[in-house]
Design an enzyme around this catalytic site. Sequence first.
Site, mmCIF file in Angstrom:
data_model
loop_
_atom_site.group_PDB
_atom_site.id
_atom_site.type_symbol
_atom_site.label_atom_id
_atom_site.label_comp_id
_atom_site.label_asym_id
_atom_site.label_seq_id
_atom_site.Cartn_x
_atom_site.Cartn_y
_atom_site.Cartn_z
ATOM 1 C CG HIS A 1 -1.992 -1.022 1.149
ATOM 2 N ND1 HIS A 1 -2.933 -0.473 0.308
ATOM 3 C CD2 HIS A 1 -1.884 -2.266 1.502
ATOM 4 C CE1 HIS A 1 -3.900 -1.835 0.332
ATOM 5 N NE2 HIS A 1 -3.627 -2.716 1.226
ATOM 6 C CD GLU B 1 -8.730 2.216 -7.794
ATOM 7 O OE1 GLU B 1 -9.277 1.242 -8.407
ATOM 8 O OE2 GLU B 1 -8.910 2.278 -6.661
#
Length: 191
Positions: free
Chosen positions: A83, A113
């Site tokens: 991450h 995203e």
Amino acid sequence: MFMVIRDVTEKYLLQRDRNVALETARLARKEADTDALTGLANRRCAMAALDRAVAVARRSGQPVSLIVFDIDHFKQVNDRHGHLVGDRVIAKVGRIAARQARERDCLGRIGGEEFLWLMPGCDACSALRAAERLRWAIEAGTHSAPIPSITISAGHAEMEQGDAALTLFARADEALYAAKREGRNRVAQAA
């Protein structure tokens, strides 16, 4: 000779406290409207800008284009690299996108995203060219960066008669998913 002495310390202190309070409020508002990872507008701020742009476009008759884009196969980036690297990818995409936007545009991270690029006064043809430049810039800009190479898919919609902000967003979002169904790393225009 007369002399009047007036103590303005209290007035000065009040003005200073007022200025500090105003600056604190300004910074708090900026923080509330900004995505911490990218420095772009957050979802709430971007959607409010979309509402305002649609209202202005209705009154003025000027075009408004909306591009919704996201990072292709982003889950794989997180799964393979972690991450922290995923966050660096998102931040890099935000920086590249910010360089593509015009001063009056609103660019925001609306979740995970996924990003939104609001382009007031921009017709479909110009917005599609801008979306393609963005797609290429992100592909090229991450190819040699110290992060995984990524691509984006984007959907575009131009405001039509009767569109509300959420309708315009839904049309651009549907175009994004059409771009993904067509193979990703492309821009699709709303029907």
